[in-house]
Motif scaffolding. Sequence first.
Motif, PDB file in Angstrom:
ATOM      1  N   GLY A   8      28.519  39.807  43.877  1.00 48.58           N
ATOM      2  CA  GLY A   8      29.713  40.554  43.888  1.00 48.58           C
ATOM      3  C   GLY A   8      30.131  40.722  45.235  1.00 48.58           C
ATOM      4  O   GLY A   8      31.015  41.414  44.907  1.00 48.58           O
ATOM      5  N   LEU A   9      30.522  40.148  45.699  1.00 46.74           N
ATOM      6  CA  LEU A   9      31.191  39.813  46.569  1.00 46.74           C
ATOM      7  C   LEU A   9      32.903  39.759  46.320  1.00 46.74           C
ATOM      8  O   LEU A   9      33.406  39.827  46.905  1.00 46.74           O
ATOM      9  N   ILE A  10      32.261  38.983  45.276  1.00 46.65           N
ATOM     10  CA  ILE A  10      34.460  38.393  45.207  1.00 46.65           C
ATOM     11  C   ILE A  10      34.810  39.642  43.847  1.00 46.65           C
ATOM     12  O   ILE A  10      35.744  39.006  43.649  1.00 46.65           O
ATOM     13  N   ALA A  59      39.119  41.266  35.630  1.00 52.00           N
ATOM     14  CA  ALA A  59      40.381  41.791  36.148  1.00 52.00           C
ATOM     15  C   ALA A  59      40.134  41.117  37.828  1.00 52.00           C
ATOM     16  O   ALA A  59      41.229  41.689  38.364  1.00 52.00           O
ATOM     17  N   ALA A  60      39.284  42.528  38.023  1.00 45.45           N
ATOM     18  CA  ALA A  60      39.025  41.896  39.598  1.00 45.45           C
ATOM     19  C   ALA A  60      38.996  40.946  39.861  1.00 45.45           C
ATOM     20  O   ALA A  60      39.983  40.813  41.131  1.00 45.45           O
ATOM     21  N   THR A  61      38.015  40.014  40.036  1.00 45.56           N
ATOM     22  CA  THR A  61      38.576  38.541  40.231  1.00 45.56           C
ATOM     23  C   THR A  61      40.566  37.810  40.086  1.00 45.56           C
ATOM     24  O   THR A  61      40.553  37.177  41.402  1.00 45.56           O
ATOM     25  N   SER A  62      40.378  37.932  39.257  1.00 42.50           N
ATOM     26  CA  SER A  62      42.344  37.577  39.409  1.00 42.50           C
ATOM     27  C   SER A  62      43.166  37.909  39.998  1.00 42.50           C
ATOM     28  O   SER A  62      43.915  37.093  41.337  1.00 42.50           O
ATOM     29  N   ILE A  63      43.094  39.501  40.350  1.00 42.73           N
ATOM     30  CA  ILE A  63      43.774  40.856  41.383  1.00 42.73           C
ATOM     31  C   ILE A  63      43.479  39.655  42.573  1.00 42.73           C
ATOM     32  O   ILE A  63      44.017  39.084  43.028  1.00 42.73           O
ATOM     33  N   LEU A  64      42.198  39.419  42.764  1.00 41.82           N
ATOM     34  CA  LEU A  64      41.722  38.603  44.202  1.00 41.82           C
ATOM     35  C   LEU A  64      42.458  37.495  44.698  1.00 41.82           C
ATOM     36  O   LEU A  64      42.827  36.975  45.583  1.00 41.82           O
ATOM     37  N   LEU A 111      39.960  36.032  51.136  1.00 40.44           N
ATOM     38  CA  LEU A 111      39.136  36.201  49.372  1.00 40.44           C
ATOM     39  C   LEU A 111      38.182  37.417  50.340  1.00 40.44           C
ATOM     40  O   LEU A 111      37.641  38.174  49.222  1.00 40.44           O
ATOM     41  N   LEU A 112      37.359  37.076  51.067  1.00 43.25           N
ATOM     42  CA  LEU A 112      35.856  37.611  51.067  1.00 43.25           C
ATOM     43  C   LEU A 112      36.689  38.685  51.560  1.00 43.25           C
ATOM     44  O   LEU A 112      35.890  40.028  51.017  1.00 43.25           O
ATOM     45  N   LEU A 113      37.892  39.403  52.403  1.00 45.11           N
ATOM     46  CA  LEU A 113      37.576  40.563  53.378  1.00 45.11           C
ATOM     47  C   LEU A 113      38.432  41.290  52.300  1.00 45.11           C
ATOM     48  O   LEU A 113      38.794  42.294  52.103  1.00 45.11           O
ATOM     49  N   ALA A 114      39.286  40.563  50.869  1.00 46.26           N
ATOM     50  CA  ALA A 114      40.274  41.458  50.180  1.00 46.26           C
ATOM     51  C   ALA A 114      39.121  42.039  48.820  1.00 46.26           C
ATOM     52  O   ALA A 114      39.173  42.997  48.742  1.00 46.26           O
ATOM     53  N   GLY A 115      37.742  40.596  49.387  1.00 55.57           N
ATOM     54  CA  GLY A 115      36.916  41.945  48.479  1.00 55.57           C
ATOM     55  C   GLY A 115      36.309  42.730  48.540  1.00 55.57           C
ATOM     56  O   GLY A 115      35.938  43.813  48.036  1.00 55.57           O
ATOM     57  N   VAL A 116      36.061  43.271  49.735  1.00 50.97           N
ATOM     58  CA  VAL A 116      35.632  43.913  50.967  1.00 50.97           C
ATOM     59  C   VAL A 116      36.447  45.493  50.145  1.00 50.97           C
ATOM     60  O   VAL A 116      35.850  46.547  49.621  1.00 50.97           O
ATOM     61  N   ALA A 117      37.821  45.258  50.139  1.00 49.26           N
ATOM     62  CA  ALA A 117      39.232  46.671  50.138  1.00 49.26           C
ATOM     63  C   ALA A 117      38.841  46.543  48.328  1.00 49.26           C
ATOM     64  O   ALA A 117      38.719  48.090  48.680  1.00 49.26           O
TER      65      ALA A 117
END
Lengths: 291, 348
Positions: free
Chosen positions: B96-98, B142-147, B162-168
Motif C-alpha cells: 500500500g505504501l508505494i 500510473a501512481a507508481t510511475s508518478i512516485l 519514495l516513502l514520503l512522496a507515497g504518503v503525500a
Amino acid sequence: MISRSVHRALILLFGLLPITFASAATPADVNRVVVLGGSITEIIYALHREERIAALDTTSLFPPSALKDKPNVGYVRSISAEGVLSLRPDLILSIDGAGPPDALMLIRQTGVAFVTIPDDPTPDGIHRKIDAIGKALGDESGAAALDRDVAAGFASLAVLRTRIEKPRRVLFVLSLQNGRSMVGGRHTSADGMIRLAGSVNAADDIDGYKPITDEAIVAAAPDVILTMQNDRHALSADTVFAMPAYAATPAAKTRSLVSLDGLLLLGFGPRTPEAATTLIRALYPDLAPAP
Amino acid sequence: MSRTAIVTLALLCLLLAGTAIASVGLGAVTISPSRILMVLRAALTRDPALDAAHDALILLDIRIPRTLLGFLVGAALAMSGALLQGLFRNPLADPGLIGVSAGAALAAAAAIVLGDRWIPGLLDGPWAVVVLPLAAFGGGLAATSILYGLATRDGRTSVALLLLAGVALGALTGAATGLLVYLSDDRQLRDLTFWSLGSLGGATWGKVAAAAVLILPVLVIVPFLARSLNALALGEADAYYLGVPVQRTKRIMIGLVALAVGSSVALAGPIAFIGIVVPHLLRLTAGADHRIVLPASALLGGSLLVGADILARTLAAPAEVPIGILTAAIGAPFFLWLLLTRAQDIGA
C-alpha cells in the motif's frame, strides 16, 4: 481439466460471442425463487406467493416475518454466487442494481432463470415491477389484480392531492450525525414521495442524498421536516429544532416534524399509495374532509 | 540451502495443498469428495454430460477459479510485501505504501462514479467485467510511475523520498476518492464501499487467466532477486561494492511490485495486511534470508488468503462476509503485537 471453461471465460471476457441464457423452468412451475431486493419480496407477499420464496436478501424487511421465515443470502449488493446456487433456485428475481456484477454473471452462466426487475421511484415504476414479477411467477391475473388495487390507491391519492391548497415545502432529513445533516435531493425516493404527497421538496437544488450546510437549510426554508423512524429510534422535534439551522426555519415556528417508517416511506412497492396518503395526512392535518 | 529452509518450504507446500483441497471441497453447496473426483475426471476427459450438472458447474466455474485466484492474489501480495520490506530495509513497508493501492482505488472509484455518467451503461454491459480491473490496474501503474518519477533524481532513486512522496500521494488520492464519494449516488456509494473491502467472489476463469499472465511471471522472477536483496540489507553502498547494480535492481523491483499488486487489486479489490503479516511470520520462524523468505511468502500468502476466503464464504452461507474484514481482523492484531514486541528493531 479447465480448457473448456477457460475458453468459455475468455470468449466472455473479450465479448466476441453473444451468450444466451437458457431458461430452466416455465413460470408456472417455479417453486424455488431467490429474491434479491426488498420491494420484490413485498410484492410476492402481496400476491400471496410467498411459499415459492426459497431465500431472500437482507433488505426484505416487509413483511417483518419474511426474514425470520426464510434463509437470507446477505445484502443485495454483496451476493455470493455459490451461496445463491446452493439454494437450488429455479428462478432468481433480482432488483435492478443488485450485485456485485461478477457474482450475478456467474449465476447467470449456470443457466438458472434470471429476471431483472426495474426499479424506478414512480407509480409507473411500481406497476412495471408488479407486472414483471407476475409474469415471472406465471401469475399475471394476480399481478393485474394487485395493479388495480395499487392504481385505485393512487387514484384516491390524486383526489386527496387536489384538495391541497398551498403545497408545503418539505425537507427530508436522512440522518443527523454530529450535527451534520444528510438530506434527500432530486432523483431520490424521498423526492418521489414528497411529490406524491403533493408537496415541494425544499432540497430540490441538490442531486441525490447529500450532506447540506446549515446555511442551505435556512435558505431552503422548509415548512416541515420529514424524517425516518425505525424500530428503536425516531428524531424528536425537540432535538431537531434545538439545532440553530433548523430553529431558523418556518418549520420550527410550528414545530412541524413528521416521522414515518423508513421502508414504508422509501420502499416504492404496493404500500406506496398508503404511505403517500399517510404523509399527506401528516403534512396537512387541516385538510378538508372528503365532500 | 539450510535444512530449516527445506523443511519450511516443504511444510508450506503441504499447507498449500491442504488449503487447496479444503477450498475445493468446502462451500455453500455440499459436494461429496467422491463426486468431486468424478467431476474432475469427467472434466479431464471433456465428458459433455458435465455441462448440465449443477454441482459440476459450481465446482468448475465458481470454486476452482476462486481457489486459484485466491492463491495468485495472496502470493502476489505477500511476496510484494517481502520484496518491499527488503528493498526499503523497513519491516513496516507494505504494498500500500508505494501508492499502488491508492492509485488503483482512485481509478476504480472514478470508473464506478464517472464511468456510468460519461458512458451510460458502461458498468452494466458486457464490458463491465473488464472496465473496473483495467481502470484499477492503470491507476496503480500510473501512481507508481508518478512516485517513481518524483523520487528519482539524476538516475538515483531515494527510498526515503519514495516513502514520503507515497504518503503525500496517498493523501491526495484519498482526497480525490473522497470527492468521488461525495459525487456518487447511493447505489455507486455502495459499489465503492463493497469494492474497497475486497472480494474473491467474482472469480472467473477469465480473471484466473489474467492473473496467470500478470502475476505468475512475477512470482517466478522475484526469487531470483533474493541475492540482491540480501546484499541490499547491508546498505546500498555495500550492495554496490558486492556487485549489485543498485539503481537498476530498485527499478526492476518497484516495477514488479506495481505489476503484481496492481493486478491483484484490479482482480480482487484491495485486500489488506497479507503483504505485511506473511513476510514477518516467515522471518520470525525461518530467518531473514530472502532466498527462503521470498518463495515462502508466496506459498504462505496464497494459503492464508485462500484460508480466509473459505471462512468468508462459509461463515454466513448462503451469504458472504467481505474478505477484507477477515484479513484485517486477523492481520491488525498481529500487526500490533509485532509493533509492541519488536519495537527496537523498527527504531521506536
